[in-house]
Scaffold this active site. Structure first.
Site, PDB file in Angstrom:
ATOM      1  N   HIS A 442       0.838  -1.200   0.000  1.00 40.82           N
ATOM      2  CA  HIS A 442       0.000   0.000   0.000  1.00 40.82           C
ATOM      3  C   HIS A 442       0.878   1.258   0.000  1.00 40.82           C
ATOM      4  CE1 HIS A 442      -3.691   2.316   1.173  1.00 40.82           C
ATOM      5  NE2 HIS A 442      -2.761   3.140   1.627  1.00 40.82           N
ATOM      6  N   GLU A 443       1.786   1.338   0.958  1.00 40.85           N
ATOM      7  CA  GLU A 443       2.654   2.521   1.024  1.00 40.85           C
ATOM      8  C   GLU A 443       3.585   2.565  -0.180  1.00 40.85           C
ATOM      9  OE1 GLU A 443       1.953   4.882   2.880  1.00 40.85           O
ATOM     10  OE2 GLU A 443       0.564   3.764   4.140  1.00 40.85           O
TER      11      GLU A 443
HETATM   12 ZN    ZN Z   1      -2.764   5.145   1.931  1.00 39.39          ZN
END
Ligand code: ZN
Ligand code: ADP
Ligand code: MG
Length: 629
Positions: A442-443
């Site tokens: 995600h990051e």
């Molecule tokens: Zn995010």
């Protein structure tokens, strides 16, 4: 500046009020009576009736007091007698006994024969204990009342000084705040300097027929130094300064605020030339008759009083009114009319150069290590107000102390900034390997998109260490302060926001709740683009609403719905389109950089936190984007 700096001196009443004295006197009298009354007939020792009779017969009794069935008496000479409850015989002079209920006809003649002095007293139930018994509830109610009122009024003895102005008058002290304590704000200072020179020498202005405006309104976001500037004006002008906060006018009782306003101006006029400073003007000065739930009587009265005071003095009388607010939009128009607060002084968020100057001011009394670069800190803190910067240095000092340093290092300050911007690291949170992988992708997704798109702010760092409310963060710090946003910049920003979710879907074929904040921010931004900035294809350069105003009490409710239901649907459609195309863009960027994304995610799993430069390296994009580090 600390609150105490100005050596605030209470002008309003101090000490106690007559009614309070009364209360304490009452209490003391009661306690006194309680102690005194049993003392009065203390050493009366109970004796049996027969013993009493024989004492009389022996002629040892001097006098008796008969009260109902009770006889108290005094012996001519003290005698030693065994007394119930005491081991040794005791000396008895005063005694106490009871006449039998059936009476004793022979007692009176006997007493007379022996020449005993007889006194009688009316039988009564009167006793201090009874007073206490009946008085106690009243006393308690009184006590309760006093304490209740006190706590309602906040600290101190305000209970009896409701109508007084409570303005604090600042004395002239050597350590007074001056313009030198305010960094930046050149425009505001220039305007206020004119005011200072007027206060120092009003006649100079009169000679040329000039009228000095009587009301200055300092307008700006919280923490930008409005209160500080007002204090500096007082310090520079060396005139009495009456400082009150708008909320001080607001009391539970209708009419109190208005009378405080009256007294405030009265005091100021007596002390002219002088300054009245009303901080947080919006809390009294809201539009009248607006908002939910109808008017607020007390506030309207207070505001009306304020308006009439502003009109009620001659401008050359030497009283100047300063006020500060961060919500000029909700102020009653009447306040802004010429002749009232007709000068608006804007106090803006500091520019990078101003931030550096503010940091320098607040670093004066702090031991900074040589590696601290104030100008770099200033550049990496866009959007920070003066108060934020002061706080930043303070947090840095606390961190340095916790780490046992003698000086504040650049590292301490960087850490403090992350703490302020991102929240504290959350320790002891155990994540499964799957969760960590999700987070890393995600990051990683945010980071890769941010590194690739042309207009995004440089990546400062990426982390999957949970902080504050966020599970992971891709932190971007702008390389410069932005005052306008171009459409390109906003579209890139949206793509970065969607990067997290895009990576989840692309790599792990799922979506998580972790994207909530991203989605919220993205739709907010997209809505603004459509509604306020005319950036959608559907509406072209039209802005269907001048602003999506928050519903808050000061605004008229009727103002909010400005467009038809059809338009509302079209707006939603346009917003959806913008967000959807940002998402598509993010997905295609990630597909193109799939290997890079994997490398960034792996690095995150390994190190948990990587600097922006590392992301660029992993993507083979060295130099394309420079991180502030
Ligand atoms: Zn995010
Ligand atoms: P406001 O009244 O605008 O909300 P304050 O005047 O109370 O802000 O500012 C809070 C604190 O922040 C000040 O006491 C001061 O220490 C610091 N500060 C804010 N702006 C500046 C500035 N321009 N120069 C120096 N210090 C500042
Ligand atoms: Mg303030």
């Amino acid at each position: 500046m600390k609150e105490g700096d100005a050596k605030a001196k209470g002008r309003s009443s101090s000490g106690t009020h007559p009614a309070q004295h009364l209360f304490w006197i009452l209490l003391l009298v009661l306690i006194g009576l309680l102690i005194w009354s049993p003392m009065q007939d203390e050493p009366a020792i109970p004796v049996s009736y027969s013993a009493f009779r024989s004492l009389v017969q022996e002629g040892q009794v001097d006098q008796v007091v008969i009260q109902g069935y009770e006889i108290r008496g005094t012996l001519t000479d003290p005698i030693e007698r065994p007394v119930a409850g005491a081991e040794e015989p005791q000396e008895v002079q005063r005694f106490l006994t009871h006449v039998p209920a059936f009476g004793d006809d022979g007692l009176l003649p006997l007493l007379e024969d022996q020449g005993v002095e007889i006194r009688t007293e009316a039988e009564s139930d009167f006793s201090w204990w009874l007073i206490l018994l009946y008085g106690l509830p009243f006393l308690l109610v009184l006590l309760f009342f006093v304490f209740f009122l006190r706590s309602m009024q906040g600290q101190g003895q305000r209970m009896f000084s409701m109508g007084e102005s409570r303005a604090r008058a600042y004395e002239r002290t050597d350590e007074a705040t001056t313009f030198a304590d305010v960094a930046g704000q050149a425009g505001a200072k220039r305007e206020l300097e004119e005011l200072v020179s007027f206060l120092k020498d009003p006649s100079h202005f009169e000679r040329v027929g000039g009228e000095v405006p009587r009301g200055f309104l300092l307008v700006g976001p919280p923490g930008t130094g409005k209160t500080l500037l007002a204090r500096a004006v007082a310090g520079e002008a060396e005139v009495p300064f009456f400082h009150m906060s708008g909320s001080d006018f607001m009391e539970m009782l209708v009419g109190v605020g208005a009378s405080r306003v009256r007294n405030l101006f009265k005091e100021a006029k007596e002390a002219a030339p002088s300054i009245v400073f009303i901080d947080e003007l919006d809390s009294v000065g809201r539009k009248r008759g607006a908002g939910l739930g109808g008017g607020h009587d007390e506030r309207e009265q207070t505001l009306n009083q304020l308006l009439s005071e502003l009109d009620g003095f001659d401008p050359n009388q030497g009283v100047v009114v300063l006020a500060a607010t961060n919500r000029p939009d909700i102020l009653d128009q009447a306040l802004l009319r010429p002749g009232r607060f007709d000068r608006k002084v804007t106090v803006d968020l500091p520019t990078p150069a101003d931030r550096e100057a503010i940091l320098a001011i607040h670093a004066r009394r702090k031991p900074l290590s040589k590696d601290v670069d104030l100008s770099a800190i200033a550049r990496s803190t866009p959007g920070f107000s003066g108060a934020d910067l002061k706080n930043l240095l303070n947090e840095g000092a606390l961190l340095a102390a916790r780490r046992g340093h003698d000086e504040i290092t650049q590292d301490d300050i960087d850490e403090a900034r992350d703490k302020i911007l991102l929240g504290l690291e959350r320790e002891g949170m155990l994540l499964t390997e799957d969760d960590r992988k999700l987070l890393a992708y995600h990051e990683g997704g945010h980071a890769v998109v941010a590194a690739v798109v042309p207009n995004a702010d440089p990546i400062h760092k990426v982390t999957i260490v949970p902080r504050g409310r966020a599970m992971g963060v891709t932190q971007q710090l702008p390389d410069r302060d932005r005052y306008v946003y171009s459409r390109d910049y906003l579209e890139d920003r949206l793509a970065v926001l969607m990067g997290g979710r895009a990576a989840e879907g692309l790599v792990l074929n799922t979506s998580t709740s972790g994207a909530e904040e991203d989605l919220r921010q993205a739709s907010q931004l997209a809505r603004k683009m459509v509604l306020s900035w005319g950036m959608s294809d559907a509406f072209g350069n039209l802005a269907p609403s001048s602003a999506q105003q928050e519903v808050f009490l000061g605004q008229d409710i009727a103002q909010r719905q400005e467009f038809s239901d059809t338009t509302a649907r079209e707006v939603d459609e346009a917003v959806r389109e913008i967000v959807a195309s940002a998402f598509t863009r993010a997905v295609s960027i990630l597909e193109e950089n799939r290997d890079g994304l994997d490398r960034v995610a792996d690095a995150l799993l390994e190190d948990e936190e990587i600097p922006g430069s590392r992301v660029l390296e992993l993507l083979g994009r060295n130099g394309t984007q420079d991180s502030p580090e």
